[in-house]
Design an enzyme around this catalytic site. Structure first.
Site, short mmCIF file in Angstrom:
data_model
loop_
_atom_site.label_atom_id
_atom_site.label_comp_id
_atom_site.label_asym_id
_atom_site.label_seq_id
_atom_site.Cartn_x
_atom_site.Cartn_y
_atom_site.Cartn_z
N ASP A 1 -37.69 41.01 -31.99
CA ASP A 1 -38.35 40.22 -31.07
C ASP A 1 -38.89 38.91 -32.15
OD1 ASP A 1 -39.76 40.34 -28.11
OD2 ASP A 1 -41.12 39.28 -29.53
N ASN B 1 -33.41 33.08 -32.27
CA ASN B 1 -32.11 33.78 -31.83
C ASN B 1 -31.78 33.53 -30.26
OD1 ASN B 1 -31.76 36.63 -30.25
ND2 ASN B 1 -30.36 36.39 -31.83
N LYS C 1 -43.25 48.72 -27.05
CA LYS C 1 -42.97 47.49 -27.81
C LYS C 1 -43.96 47.56 -29.33
CE LYS C 1 -41.43 43.09 -27.38
NZ LYS C 1 -40.43 42.60 -26.57
N ALA D 1 -32.71 31.01 -28.13
CA ALA D 1 -32.38 29.61 -27.96
C ALA D 1 -30.89 29.45 -28.61
CB ALA D 1 -33.39 28.72 -28.44
N TRP D 2 -30.54 30.14 -29.67
CA TRP D 2 -29.38 29.84 -30.19
C TRP D 2 -28.30 30.53 -29.39
CZ3 TRP D 2 -26.57 34.57 -31.75
CH2 TRP D 2 -25.33 34.36 -32.57
O1 2IT Z 1 -38.11 41.45 -25.21
C1 2IT Z 1 -37.04 41.91 -25.23
O2 2IT Z 1 -36.36 42.47 -24.49
C2 2IT Z 1 -36.74 42.12 -26.94
N1 2IT Z 1 -37.43 41.73 -27.69
C3 2IT Z 1 -35.43 43.17 -26.79
C4 2IT Z 1 -35.78 44.55 -26.98
C5 2IT Z 1 -34.53 45.59 -27.33
O3 2IT Z 1 -35.08 46.81 -27.44
O4 2IT Z 1 -33.52 45.40 -27.63
#
Ligand code: 2IT
Length: 446
Positions: A164, A239, A124, A241-242
């Site tokens: 994210d 994104n 992350k 919620a959409w």
């Molecule tokens: O929390 C998640 O799983 C994401 N923000 C997507 C992560 C991704 O690499 O598609």
């Protein structure tokens, strides 16, 4: 393994890393019994190794705003665990981003990615950059400055970031443009969430929300009910919620609330396609105000300042915004108002007290790492298409996504069933953990 002892040591080593410690404790409590039935895990110190990231990059991001002022933010990438594949996980741009938040998200990502059954490790990243009120040009300059530092440490077979909170299709475009220029690498899965036409996968924008609704549909079926007419309260209007609202309407359910940092919009007759489309404009404006929906659709949506989505009566509650957004007090209000199902779509959207309240009330409650795994799973499918230099149709991707969500649901039931009830939290944590632990054992002490 004794959870209390491990947590005490971690609290001493990482004081104040609240979100990270919360995420670790939730997983360890779930897996303690199974773990202790496997002496080989204890011997290889799997948990002690799993709770520390492989490495963390911290870097300065300096950029120039539209007034010509020099601004500096902090950027990060946490490469948490690569037992199952190259690091994979999103980038979060939000003023509250810090090491604790990204360690919690990276830790969750390990188990979520494991649940997809794809070859994806956990990572992350992000920055304490606030996109609110920023112009398009400022967003571009920030993304480019962020990538000047990060590009050397990512790549399709190394680490592949995505979006994210605060990072959507536009930001991925700018990040990817900068990456390509610096790495001289084209059409790769070094980043996912790209737009269709230059490496992106169809259905990736919808995938987190679609996947969540596929999972929720199974929870509802388990109780011999259907989605038709179910009232759903969603938090956020981004994104996730959409995508969830789009699929919910397709399933015949009624989205009766969306929310933002400014308050809640109650939509008595259910959200319409036009309103769902407008969510995209609201996000792109960077105003971060849900009130805009009520201004645009004054007859359909009623805005109340300072209230959350959980104040609206619903059958299904789905937090789609931020960690710890649903408190014990919110949970008690939902229970009082007759909520029947709760599914986290944001990562760790519910506070521990809220989860305990739902479980005490014997309500089916499913955790984010299972419910929202469709997003990263479809990122995995994007990497596959990039590696094979092909594009799948929307239907091909959707069929794969649906199967992955069904498999995740089945795994959660397999590991979480206890008599007549299903502990989805335990099921997801154990199923996700077992695959990682076995891979770590097989790969030796590294
Ligand atoms: O929390 C998640 O799983 C994401 N923000 C997507 C992560 C991704 O690499 O598609």
């Amino acid at each position: 393994m004794k959870v209390k002892e491990i947590m005490k040591a971690l609290e001493a080593k990482h004081p104040g890393e609240k979100e990270y410690l919360q995420a670790v404790e939730e997983v360890l409590v779930s897996i303690e019994k199974v773990y202790n039935e496997h002496p080989e895990f204890e011997k290889a110190k799997i948990v002690e190794r799993l709770v520390e990231p492989d490495r963390i990059f911290t870097f300065r991001v300096t950029w120039v705003n539209d007034k010509g002022e020099v601004c500096t933010n902090l950027g990060y990438r946490v490469q948490f665990n690569a037992a199952l594949g190259a690091y994979k996980g999103g980038l979060r741009f939000h003023p509250a981003v810090n090491v604790s938040m990204l360690k919690f998200l990276g830790f969750e990502q390990i188990f979520k990615n494991s649940l997809t059954n794809l070859p994806l490790g956990g990572g992350k990243g992000g920055a304490d950059f606030d996109p609110t009120g920023k112009s398009d040009a400022e967003i571009m300059r920030f993304c480019q400055a962020f990538m000047y530092e990060l590009w050397r440490n990512i790549g399709p077979d190394q680490d592949s970031p995505a979006g994210d909170v605060g990072v959507g299709g536009r930001e991925i475009g700018y990040l990817y443009g900068a990456y390509k220029k610096l790495a001289r690498e084209h059409s790769t899965g070094a980043l996912t969430g790209k737009s269709y036409g230059w490496g992106g996968s169809l259905i990736r924008p919808e995938a987190t929300g679609f996947g969540a609704m596929y999972y929720v549909e199974r929870m509802v079926k388990e109780k011999k009910e259907t989605m038709k007419g179910k009232k759903i309260a969603l938090s956020g209007f981004g994104n996730v919620a959409w995508g969830a609202a789009t699929k919910a309407v397709e399933m015949g359910a009624k989205v009766v609330a969306i929310s933002g940092p400014d308050g809640v919009c109650e939509i008595k007759d259910g959200i319409t396609k036009e309103m769902i489309d407008y969510m995209l404009e609201m996000r792109a404006s960077n105003r971060n105000k849900v009130e805009d929906m009520a201004t645009k659709f004054p007859k359909a949506a009623k805005f109340t300042a300072g209230k959350k989505a959980w104040s609206v009566k619903c059958d299904i509650a789905m937090p789609c915004a931020f960690q710890n957004e649903l408190s014990e007090e919110d949970a008690n209000m939902l229970i009082k108002n007759g909520v029947k199902f709760v599914a986290e779509v944001s990562n760790m959207g519910c506070q521990p007290g809220a989860i305990a309240a739902f479980q005490k009330a014997k309500l089916p409650f499913a955790p984010g790492k299972a419910v929202n795994a469709g997003g990263v799973a479809t990122s995995g499918l994007e990497i596959c298409q990039n590696a094979g230099h092909i594009n799948w149709t929307a239907e091909e991707v959707d069929v794969k996504l649906h199967k992955i969500m069904n498999d995740i649901y089945d795994m959660c039931v397999e590991y979480g069933k206890k008599g007549n009830t299903i502990d989805y939290v335990k099921g997801a944590n154990i199923a996700g953990f077992m695959r990682v632990a076995k891979a770590m054992l097989a790969q030796g002490i590294i």
